[in-house]
Each structure stands twice: as structure tokens, then as C-alpha cells.
Enzyme design. Sequence first.
Site, short mmCIF file in Angstrom:
data_model
loop_
_atom_site.label_atom_id
_atom_site.label_comp_id
_atom_site.label_asym_id
_atom_site.label_seq_id
_atom_site.Cartn_x
_atom_site.Cartn_y
_atom_site.Cartn_z
N MET A 211 0.84 -1.19 0.00
CA MET A 211 0.00 0.00 0.00
C MET A 211 0.88 1.25 0.00
SD MET A 211 -3.13 -1.18 2.50
CE MET A 211 -4.04 0.34 2.29
N GLN B 85 8.19 -3.93 4.62
CA GLN B 85 7.99 -4.62 3.35
C GLN B 85 8.85 -3.96 2.28
OE1 GLN B 85 4.39 -4.57 0.44
NE2 GLN B 85 4.04 -6.31 1.80
N CYS C 252 2.25 -7.62 -5.54
CA CYS C 252 1.70 -6.39 -6.12
C CYS C 252 1.56 -6.53 -7.64
CB CYS C 252 2.60 -5.21 -5.79
SG CYS C 252 1.97 -3.64 -6.43
N LYS D 102 5.10 -12.07 0.92
CA LYS D 102 3.68 -11.81 0.64
C LYS D 102 3.44 -12.10 -0.83
CE LYS D 102 -0.18 -8.74 1.33
NZ LYS D 102 -0.85 -9.05 0.06
N HIS E 168 -2.45 -13.71 -0.29
CA HIS E 168 -3.65 -13.06 -0.82
C HIS E 168 -4.36 -14.11 -1.67
CE1 HIS E 168 -5.55 -9.22 -2.73
NE2 HIS E 168 -6.39 -10.24 -2.76
N GLY F 229 -5.98 -4.91 4.90
CA GLY F 229 -5.33 -3.74 4.34
C GLY F 229 -6.27 -2.57 4.22
#
Length: 368
Positions: free
Chosen positions: A1, A55, A85, A125, A158, A221
Amino acid sequence: MMDWTDNHYRTLARLISKHAWLYTEMVVAETIVHQKDNLDRFLAFPAEQHPIVLQIGGSNLDNLAKATELANAYSYDEINLNCGCPSGKVAGHGCFGARLMFDPEFVGDAMSAIAANCNVPVSVKCRIGVDDRDSYEELCEFVDKVVSKSPTRHFIIHARKALLSGLSPAENRNVPPLKYEYYFALLRDFPDVQFTLNGGITTIDQVTASIRQGAHRVMVGRAAYNNPWNMLGHVDSEVYGMPTRRSSRRQILESYQVYGDSIMGQYGPSRPNVRQLVKPLLNLFHSEPGNGLWKRKADSTLRHCKTLESFLEETLDAIPNSVLDAPIGKEAYIEEGHFADMDSLLPPRYSSLTNGSCEIPALVTAST
């Protein structure tokens, strides 16, 4: 983010929840390496933010190693590599983020290099897949390769795949279907690895429901950013079994104002400025009476305010005292059936998932 879970937001989050694990916005390894004379701007944080995870993003082994070594001096509680991402700036031109899932061999080497240059746990992640590489077997191959080549024993999953072309980052958070069954199958098939569940979770009741189903941890998030009071306000009691802070939003804002005005202009005349400091506050009154008026007043007031104190003085009269002074209360709802009968969702060859004991869960605040 990126540009969202910055120091300012994390300060607000920690004022609301004492125990939630906080994640930084993704910091590109090259930024750390090439800004080593100005690292505080990117890596420094108040001690109160512990536990906190850094991160990082990148696809160059040397830079990932150097960046981790520099970041190690800041005493983060964990270092996380972003492999989830889907942004074109990251997965496309940058060739990292979700695109790294195409090369588990490299991710294993990267995690080994990261771990060798820090003295804290490391984690990955990721998505459950990318483009047409989205079978459960391929996800297992990715996890197995990273685990075999590095000390990584924590993955944030995710539970959607990423599509690198044809979808925007926002669409990548909604269009690919959630497959929670992949996550729960990983719990069984990798009993020595910790997995955090991410994706589609928007209330504290969904957090506790997933934990009841056996999830080790849960990451939230944008829901924690878009509704911080109701999302984070119940974490300490509902997830950690600790007493809820009895602070009101007025008290939280008073503490945040002291923080904000003390650091204004710390990195130059406009870094940070009032607008940057106000940004995390704009959803604090989500769905409350006066919220719309407060946002309109905020928009006009930001054009001339020079301090956070003056901003709050000019705008908070839009919010009723009953809202400002009310302590955290249970306002979340449970979405019936959201995690119902998870065992039936497993691929046939991975059925009979059992929910054994698990470590104390953590709710964390970052997402791709």
C-alpha cells in the site's frame, strides 16, 4: 500500500490498537540503497509502532541484500518481500511484485540473501498464482522452493491470483475470485510453515471467523485504512483477548495532533505537511453523523491551515460530541457463511482439512 500505510497512518493505527502488527508501505530496495544518506525519511519510525514489519520490493539480489543490511539498523520485527503487487509500475517495468512468482528459484535466493543480512524473521507476501500459473500444485511448488532455499517460514497469502495485463491494481483486488480453499490446504500441507490469510476480509467478525476455521493470522489492508475505528478498534479484545482501549476519537485526535505538529517540516519545508498528516484521518468518522460535512470542511480548511491543531479546531465542530467522545463499541457485523464449510471448498485431492492448534493470531495492516 504505497503512499498509504506510511508513518502517519501507522501512528494513528497504533493509537487505536496496541497489539495489531503493522506493515510499512512497500519500500523499493533501490530507494534504500541510493538514499542511504537520508534513510530516516524512508525507514525511521516511533518505537511505539512495534511490532512492525518492513515490506521491501525488488528483483536485484545485491540491492535486496544491501537494502536489508541498511534497514536492519532500524530494528524492525520482520522483513517481508512483496511478491504480490500487480501494479504495472512494479510487476511490469519494475519486474518485481507479483511477477516474481514466475521464478520461485529467484525468490528463494532473494529470501536467503535478505535473511543473511538481518537478524529478524523474514516472510513473503504473494498471491495464489499469476495469470495462467494458478493451480494449487504450482502454488505448492512456489512455497516449497522458497522454504527449501531460505529460512522463510511465514507467507502472507492473498487468496486471489493476479492478472498482469487487462486489469488495473484495483480490479486485481476484486475481479479474480477468492479461493480460500487454497489457503486452508496450505495449512495442512505445510505444517511447519506459518500462513497469514489476506483478501476479501472487511470486518473484525470475518477475522475472528477465519481464525476459528484455523487461520494462523489474518491481514487486513484497505478495510483497516477505510474504516480504522471499527476495524482496528476491536483487534485487541477480539483477536488478542486484551482489554479494549477506552479512548474516544477526540482523545485519539489529541494524541495524533501532538505527533503531527511535532514532525511537521522534519524533512524540509513541505515534508510532511498538513495535508499529508490529515490524509489518514479522513476515514476516522466512517458512516458517522457529520462525516460528510467534516470532509467538506476539511477540503476547504486544508487550503490555508498551517498546523494540524488549527485544522482540527476549524473542522471538528462538524462532528457531534456524542461521536467524538464515545469509546470504542462493538459495531462490526458478521457476514454469515463467509467462511462456512471451508473443508468443502478444498480441491478433491486435498480434502479432510482439520483445524488443529495454532499460534496466537495477529491482525496486520497492509495489502496488495
